[in-house]
Write a protein that holds these residues in place. Structure first.
Motif, PDB file in Angstrom:
ATOM      1  N   VAL A 138       0.828  -1.210   0.000  1.00 36.97           N
ATOM      2  CA  VAL A 138       0.000   0.000   0.000  1.00 36.97           C
ATOM      3  C   VAL A 138       0.860   1.257   0.000  1.00 36.97           C
ATOM      4  CG1 VAL A 138      -1.943  -1.175   1.078  1.00 36.97           C
ATOM      5  CG2 VAL A 138      -0.284  -0.005   2.528  1.00 36.97           C
ATOM      6  N   GLY A 144      -4.540  -0.959  -3.536  1.00 36.04           N
ATOM      7  CA  GLY A 144      -5.353   0.047  -2.875  1.00 36.04           C
ATOM      8  C   GLY A 144      -5.408  -0.180  -1.378  1.00 36.04           C
ATOM      9  N   SER A 145      -5.549  -1.451  -0.994  1.00 33.68           N
ATOM     10  CA  SER A 145      -5.472  -1.859   0.400  1.00 33.68           C
ATOM     11  C   SER A 145      -4.948  -3.281   0.413  1.00 33.68           C
ATOM     12  CB  SER A 145      -6.844  -1.771   1.091  1.00 33.68           C
ATOM     13  OG  SER A 145      -7.785  -2.606   0.434  1.00 33.68           O
ATOM     14  N   GLN A 304     -11.915   2.538   6.263  1.00 36.23           N
ATOM     15  CA  GLN A 304     -11.550   2.866   4.879  1.00 36.23           C
ATOM     16  C   GLN A 304     -11.819   4.337   4.569  1.00 36.23           C
ATOM     17  OE1 GLN A 304     -13.806   1.002   1.566  1.00 36.23           O
ATOM     18  NE2 GLN A 304     -11.812   0.241   0.925  1.00 36.23           N
ATOM     19  N   ARG A 314      -4.131   4.530   2.264  1.00 39.60           N
ATOM     20  CA  ARG A 314      -3.139   3.525   2.678  1.00 39.60           C
ATOM     21  C   ARG A 314      -3.622   2.785   3.921  1.00 39.60           C
ATOM     22  NH1 ARG A 314      -0.056   7.880   0.804  1.00 39.60           N
ATOM     23  NH2 ARG A 314       0.106   8.787   2.895  1.00 39.60           N
ATOM     24  N   ALA A 316      -3.781  -1.249   5.646  1.00 38.80           N
ATOM     25  CA  ALA A 316      -3.387  -2.660   5.638  1.00 38.80           C
ATOM     26  C   ALA A 316      -3.946  -3.336   6.879  1.00 38.80           C
ATOM     27  CB  ALA A 316      -1.867  -2.807   5.595  1.00 38.80           C
TER      28      ALA A 316
END
Length: 367
Positions: A138, A144-145, A304, A314, A316
């Motif tokens: 990320v 994207g994730s 998110q 970003r 995770a």
């Protein structure tokens, strides 16, 4: 729409090699004798014997479901072992060396039933390395994730001790790597496992650059820490935010805690990266709390949204607990759907929609 956003899942079958078995002989020693004495009563005359709850079937249940019901927009990569230097950013040298010395052995590490099998050390290295790989993906814009399917889990391991099925603190290793190598100054770690992330809290207790936010079942529930007064010390004072909750809490409670406590904290902190210690034992089938799949989806939507607003998306996630195989697998899949662009579900008390439907069914009978 599901599939509009790119999600990378890190999965590596080397993590299946961690398989402690309470019925197999362990290394001789006082700790092993103590643990075996504790477990002995569970074996003698028991119809169902105690087995190590953190077992390879957890990952297999997740991957089996994702193969049967693929999530559009989700792709997969394997992990890699974390190096000694990477582990050493959050664990002291002697601890890492002691874990390394158990490579190829079967031993108890802690009386709260943390154990290793011959393949456990290698699995733990890959688990920590997978969390690093998710962060790198990320931060470098390759995903994207990302979601790292890690085991053994990590959030109970502190800098000097293995606890609660955890050997290396995967999310802490990933956060420290992001700060040391990837240009992240401020990292937000969210922990929604039902158990307090005591190891993560301890590691960043005095850090001015890590905000740790943890919702969990309140003490005396394991591990007995995470009271609201635990807020960090020194330069880290105020950057530990604990939200201990009573048993039975469900979706509305957790969503409200995130919106009313986490959101303003993040507005103030402005992280460069968001990490989530994603345990799924808050689900009602795990019998510790009362979250539903919709609840996990709603929390994912909030996180998110924060990542999109404050740190370029970003985000995770790192797998922690969750021991009921159905709710673990379905919970992970629900989170991935939202990460991939699905709409976060609406939250309501369990059974409300069923009652509405049943009322419609029965209404004409009383006219």
């Amino acid at each position: 729409m599901i599939g509009e956003r790119d999600v990378l899942v890190i999965h590596d079958e080397r993590m299946l090699a961690h398989r402690p078995n309470a019925e197999e002989p362990f290394q001789p020693g006082k700790l092993d004798s103590r643990v075996q004495a504790i477990l002995g009563g569970l074996f003698e005359g028991a119809v169902i014997k105690w087995s190590y709850p953190e077992h390879p079937g957890r990952l297999q249940a997740i991957t089996d479901l994702l193969m049967r019901e693929p999530v559009p927009g989700v792709r997969y990569e394997t992990g890699r072992p974390a190096t000694e230097d990477q582990l050493g950013r959050v664990h002291i040298t002697s601890y890492v060396e002691n874990i390394y010395a158990l490579r190829g052995k079967q031993a108890w590490l802690d009386v709260d039933t943390t154990a290793v099998s011959p393949g456990s050390v290698a699995a733990a290295e890959v688990a920590a390395g997978s969390a690093i790989a998710a962060v790198e993906a990320v931060m470098e814009g390759r995903a994207g994730s990302a979601f790292a399917l890690c085991r053994p889990p990590g959030h109970h391991a502190d800098s000097v001790r293995a606890r609660g099925f955890c050997l290396f603190n995967n999310v802490a290793v990933a956060a420290a790597h992001a700060q040391a190598e990837l240009g992240c100054e401020r990292v937000l770690i969210i922990d929604w496992d039902v158990h307090h992330g005591n190891g993560t809290q301890d590691i960043f207790w005095a850090s001015p650059n890590v905000l740790f936010f943890d919702t969990h079942r309140a003490a005396p529930f394991y591990p007995g820490s995470g009271n609201k007064e635990e807020i960090g010390v020194g330069l880290g004072e105020g950057l530990t935010v604990n939200v201990p909750l009573p048993a039975g809490c469900g979706d509305p409670t957790l969503v409200r805690a995130y919106r009313e406590i986490l959101v303003p904290a993040v507005e103030w902190f402005k992280p460069d990266l968001i990490l989530v210690s994603a345990g799924f034992d808050m689900h009602r089938l795990d019998l510790c709390m009362n979250l539903s799949y919709s609840g996990f989806g709603a929390l994912t939507g909030i996180v998110q949204e924060l990542a999109d607003k404050h740190c370029g998306g970003r985000l995770a996630m790192v797998l922690e607990g969750g021991y009921h195989l159905e709710s673990l697998a379905r919970g992970v899949r629900t989170v991935l759907e939202v990460l991939a662009g699905g709409d976060p579900p609406e939250i309501e008390e369990p059974g409300i929609s069923d009652v509405v439907s049943l009322a419609d069914f029965h209404r004409d009978a009383f006219r």
